[in-house]
Design an enzyme around this catalytic site. Structure first.
Site, short mmCIF file in Angstrom:
data_model
loop_
_atom_site.label_atom_id
_atom_site.label_comp_id
_atom_site.label_asym_id
_atom_site.label_seq_id
_atom_site.Cartn_x
_atom_site.Cartn_y
_atom_site.Cartn_z
N TYR A 178 0.84 -1.46 -0.13
CA TYR A 178 -0.12 0.07 0.09
C TYR A 178 0.73 1.16 -0.04
O TYR A 178 1.85 1.11 0.40
CB TYR A 178 -0.99 -0.03 1.19
N THR A 252 -8.01 0.33 17.44
CA THR A 252 -8.67 0.68 18.58
C THR A 252 -9.44 1.87 18.62
O THR A 252 -10.10 2.27 19.62
CB THR A 252 -7.65 0.57 19.64
#
Ligand SMILES: *[C@@H]1O[C@H](CO)[C@@H](O)[C@H](O)[C@H]1NC(C)=O
Ligand SMILES: *[C@@H]1O[C@H](CO)[C@@H](O)[C@H](O)[C@H]1NC(C)=O
Ligand SMILES: *[C@@H]1O[C@H](CO)[C@@H](O)[C@H](O)[C@H]1NC(C)=O
Length: 340
Positions: A178, A252
């Site tokens: 990426y 998270t």
């Protein structure tokens, strides 16, 4: 004032929020709820209930207020988790972590994002990690700090149900597949987060000492403050251990994409009581707004479901047990430093 939420319904993209109980409904909340969804902006979430002012969704609501974040509530591979050391599996195929700094120091800008202390590295000196559970090389993008309002809490991950005073997360993205972290974060094998628990002690980790000494940390007291640090050696942030624990999980923070492999080092790093205190004096807000401590910026633990937690710690008992009853005897001995 107590706030009670009882019901929250979402209807497709145009969501309707039904709230019963007492809630100070501010103009911004009404505005948010009445708009069609596109205006639910990516910063509309919080760790704690905001003391005054508008409704901002806390972790249990993240997945409900924005359809793009639904993994936060329906995902089955979410992070953080509680690591029960008795359930860990020794994986002999885990190789040592390799940190490649090219022998150079790095510079980066430290930010108060309103939620975390975040150090973003400059692009001219790259740091890659590989090995461990990784099949690709990953580039360090950000170092992020989570910490508590008291020493008994602050880390995102728990070890045998126990929290630490803080947690440093080194967020890396897969630069082989990426082009940047944004793209990687939503893609398979996108992220690797190395996580190190923080404990309070008399001494201080040399890397964290650079970030948290009085002269430095007080420059980012308020949201959006930034401060440039040079000559940082990332290797100094790592504790002296090659042991780690690894599992597959998620970011998270919203949108909670399940693209992260976690690597939790089996030793903590230390910061001084004074440095912890300085962290707690950071504000989530800008100077013109009320002071709201950034502390307790952790997401609660999520169900492990049927995920496997692997480690490179060979906790086999020496030789004498036969293969059949070995499973019962396997016992991971957490590094004493961690549990003290
Ligand atoms: C990190 O990986 C990139 C791309 O493979 C490479 O160009 C760079 O030299 C690596 N950096 C280090 C410090 O190994
Ligand atoms: C990240 O990469 C994607 C795909 O190459 C690109 O469209 C996007 O603009 C990049 N984002 C940033 C923040 O650089
Ligand atoms: C794990 O430890 C046991 C006992 O010390 C040893 O026999 C075994 O070879 C070790 N396994 C690996 C992969 O190191």
């Amino acid at each position: 004032m107590e706030i009670v939420w009882e019901v929250l319904f979402l209807l497709q993209a145009n969501f309707i929020v039904c709230i019963s109980g007492r809630l100070p409904i501010s103009s911004s909340f009404v505005w948010s709820a009445q708009q069609n969804s596109p205006k639910i902006h990516e910063g509309w979430w919080a760790y704690k209930e905001v003391v005054q002012g508008s409704f901002v969704p806390v972790p249990s609501f993240w997945g409900l207020v924005n359809s793009a974040w639904n993994l936060c509530s329906v995902g089955k591979r979410q992070s953080p988790v509680n690591i029960e050391t008795s359930h860990m599996i020794f994986d002999p195929f885990l190789t040592p972590l390799r940190i490649n700094t090219g022998g150079r120091k790095v510079s980066g800008t430290m930010y108060n994002t309103g939620r975390h202390v975040s150090l973003r590295l400059d692009k001219d000196h790259l740091v890659n990690v590989s090995g461990g559970p990784m099949t690709y090389s990953h580039r360090l993008e950000e170092v992020r700090l989570h910490f508590g309002s008291e020493d008994s809490q602050g880390s995102e991950h728990l070890l045998n149900g126990q929290a630490f005073s803080g947690e440093v997360q080194l967020i890396h993205y897969n630069h082989e597949l990426y082009t940047n972290v944004t793209e990687a974060a939503k893609s398979p094998n996108g992220l690797v987060v190395v996580s190190i628990f923080i404990k309070v002690s008399d001494s201080s980790n040399p890397f964290l000492n650079r970030m948290l000494n009085r002269d430095t940390i007080t420059r980012i007291t308020y949201k959006n403050d930034a401060y440039l640090l040079q000559g940082l050696n990332i290797e100094e942030l790592y504790p002296e251990t090659s042991s780690f624990i690894t599992y597959d999980g998620s970011m998270t923070i919203p949108p909670c994409y399940e693209t992260a492999s976690w690597i939790i080092m089996n030793k903590p790093v230390y910061i001084t009581r004074m440095q912890m205190h300085s962290l707690r004096l950071l504000s989530q807000n800008q100077p013109s707004q009320i002071f709201l401590s950034m502390s307790d910026n952790f997401r609660p633990v999520q169900p492990l479901n049927n995920r496997c937690i692997r480690t490179n710690i060979n906790f086999s008992l020496q030789g004498k047990d036969c293969p059949n009853n070995r499973a019962q005897k396997l016992q991971y001995r957490v590094n004493e430093w961690l549990l003290k």
